[in-house]
Design a protein around this motif. Structure first.
Motif, PDB file in Angstrom:
ATOM      1  N   HIS A  15       0.873  -1.174  -0.206  1.00  0.00           N
ATOM      2  CA  HIS A  15      -0.187  -0.112   0.001  1.00  0.00           C
ATOM      3  C   HIS A  15       0.832   1.311  -0.131  1.00  0.00           C
ATOM      4  O   HIS A  15       0.473   2.079  -0.678  1.00  0.00           O
ATOM      5  N   ILE A  16       2.016   1.351   0.764  1.00  0.00           N
ATOM      6  CA  ILE A  16       2.771   2.281   0.709  1.00  0.00           C
ATOM      7  C   ILE A  16       3.496   2.618  -0.693  1.00  0.00           C
ATOM      8  O   ILE A  16       3.756   3.802  -1.022  1.00  0.00           O
ATOM      9  N   ILE A  17       4.051   1.428  -1.202  1.00  0.00           N
ATOM     10  CA  ILE A  17       4.824   1.648  -2.500  1.00  0.00           C
ATOM     11  C   ILE A  17       3.875   1.920  -3.447  1.00  0.00           C
ATOM     12  O   ILE A  17       4.178   2.768  -4.335  1.00  0.00           O
ATOM     13  N   THR A  18       2.505   1.722  -3.382  1.00  0.00           N
ATOM     14  CA  THR A  18       1.653   2.033  -4.521  1.00  0.00           C
ATOM     15  C   THR A  18       1.116   3.381  -4.345  1.00  0.00           C
ATOM     16  O   THR A  18       1.307   4.230  -5.460  1.00  0.00           O
ATOM     17  N   ALA A  19       1.187   3.812  -3.086  1.00  0.00           N
ATOM     18  CA  ALA A  19       0.955   5.390  -2.747  1.00  0.00           C
ATOM     19  C   ALA A  19       2.114   6.105  -3.116  1.00  0.00           C
ATOM     20  O   ALA A  19       1.937   7.376  -3.722  1.00  0.00           O
ATOM     21  N   ASP A  20       3.256   5.728  -2.814  1.00  0.00           N
ATOM     22  CA  ASP A  20       4.455   6.180  -3.581  1.00  0.00           C
ATOM     23  C   ASP A  20       4.647   6.491  -5.035  1.00  0.00           C
ATOM     24  O   ASP A  20       4.931   7.554  -5.462  1.00  0.00           O
ATOM     25  N   ARG A  21       4.452   5.427  -5.499  1.00  0.00           N
ATOM     26  CA  ARG A  21       4.404   5.491  -7.212  1.00  0.00           C
ATOM     27  C   ARG A  21       3.568   6.344  -7.568  1.00  0.00           C
ATOM     28  O   ARG A  21       3.687   7.168  -8.536  1.00  0.00           O
ATOM     29  N   ALA A  22       2.186   6.396  -7.005  1.00  0.00           N
ATOM     30  CA  ALA A  22       1.145   7.280  -7.470  1.00  0.00           C
ATOM     31  C   ALA A  22       1.688   8.953  -7.331  1.00  0.00           C
ATOM     32  O   ALA A  22       1.552   9.699  -8.279  1.00  0.00           O
ATOM     33  N   ALA A  23       2.183   9.111  -6.048  1.00  0.00           N
ATOM     34  CA  ALA A  23       2.662  10.537  -5.923  1.00  0.00           C
ATOM     35  C   ALA A  23       3.751  11.058  -6.741  1.00  0.00           C
ATOM     36  O   ALA A  23       3.922  12.018  -7.488  1.00  0.00           O
ATOM     37  N   LEU A  24       4.750   9.830  -6.929  1.00  0.00           N
ATOM     38  CA  LEU A  24       5.987  10.204  -8.157  1.00  0.00           C
ATOM     39  C   LEU A  24       5.344  10.386  -9.444  1.00  0.00           C
ATOM     40  O   LEU A  24       5.880  11.245 -10.167  1.00  0.00           O
ATOM     41  N   ASN A  25       4.476   9.688  -9.847  1.00  0.00           N
ATOM     42  CA  ASN A  25       4.026   9.873 -11.090  1.00  0.00           C
ATOM     43  C   ASN A  25       3.172  11.087 -11.456  1.00  0.00           C
ATOM     44  O   ASN A  25       3.437  11.437 -12.391  1.00  0.00           O
ATOM     45  N   ALA A  26       2.489  11.468 -10.431  1.00  0.00           N
ATOM     46  CA  ALA A  26       1.827  12.787 -10.578  1.00  0.00           C
ATOM     47  C   ALA A  26       2.961  13.997 -10.716  1.00  0.00           C
ATOM     48  O   ALA A  26       2.593  14.666 -11.372  1.00  0.00           O
ATOM     49  N   ILE A  27       3.814  13.854  -9.881  1.00  0.00           N
ATOM     50  CA  ILE A  27       4.830  14.867  -9.894  1.00  0.00           C
ATOM     51  C   ILE A  27       5.339  14.836 -11.467  1.00  0.00           C
ATOM     52  O   ILE A  27       5.820  15.862 -11.864  1.00  0.00           O
ATOM     53  N   LEU A  28       5.874  13.800 -11.822  1.00  0.00           N
ATOM     54  CA  LEU A  28       6.392  13.717 -13.128  1.00  0.00           C
ATOM     55  C   LEU A  28       5.500  14.015 -14.110  1.00  0.00           C
ATOM     56  O   LEU A  28       5.808  14.837 -15.264  1.00  0.00           O
ATOM     57  N   VAL A  29       4.135  13.837 -14.283  1.00  0.00           N
ATOM     58  CA  VAL A  29       3.300  14.579 -14.979  1.00  0.00           C
ATOM     59  C   VAL A  29       3.164  16.175 -14.882  1.00  0.00           C
ATOM     60  O   VAL A  29       3.101  16.684 -15.923  1.00  0.00           O
ATOM     61  N   PHE A  30       3.515  16.470 -13.814  1.00  0.00           N
ATOM     62  CA  PHE A  30       3.491  17.771 -13.371  1.00  0.00           C
ATOM     63  C   PHE A  30       4.725  18.473 -14.354  1.00  0.00           C
ATOM     64  O   PHE A  30       4.611  19.643 -14.607  1.00  0.00           O
ATOM     65  N   ARG A  31       5.597  17.913 -14.128  1.00  0.00           N
ATOM     66  CA  ARG A  31       7.223  18.363 -14.737  1.00  0.00           C
ATOM     67  C   ARG A  31       6.848  18.404 -16.201  1.00  0.00           C
ATOM     68  O   ARG A  31       7.429  19.185 -16.677  1.00  0.00           O
TER      69      ARG A  31
END
Length: 132
Positions: A70-86
């Protein structure tokens, strides 16, 4: 001859009035509101701090496999959203990335339940960990 102690009693009413006016003025003042605007920098700092918090929980050894996933999934979702923003900077992608980082923090804040923790022995035997 007057003693210095008695001079205070002559000045005390004026001092009390001044303190009362200051107290009433403080009650009538407009409350200060702190407004925090999300910026790309605060987004990255928040993610870095949340990532460190997640690593600390993982290294504590008190998490179950579903909690780790669950933590790894939430981490990847946050990182992916940051990369989309980038890749596509804008208000909407910044807000989405900020929400994903907040969701990541919420996952990290969920306490681990020690009763659900198990230890797998080298021979494959599963032993529940109990904290007395």
């Amino acid at each position: 001859m007057k003693r210095p102690v008695f001079r205070f009693f002559y000045k005390a009413p004026a001092f009390a009035v001044t303190v009362a006016i200051a107290a009433v003025a403080g009650c009538q003042a407009v409350p200060y509101e702190l407004k925090v605007e999300q910026t790309p920098s605060t987004l990255l700092y928040s993610y870095a701090i949340a990532n460190g918090m997640a690593r600390g929980q993982l290294m504590s050894g008190s998490m179950t496999l579903p909690q780790i996933v669950h933590i790894i999934t939430a981490d990847r979702a946050a990182l992916n959203a940051i990369l989309v923003f980038r890749d596509h900077p804008g208000h909407d992608t910044l807000q989405l990335a900020g929400q994903k980082v907040e969701d990541f923090l919420a996952v990290i804040d969920q306490p681990a339940n020690p009763a659900d923790s198990v230890m797998v022995m080298p021979n494959g035997q599963v032993v529940p960990l109990s904290h007395h």
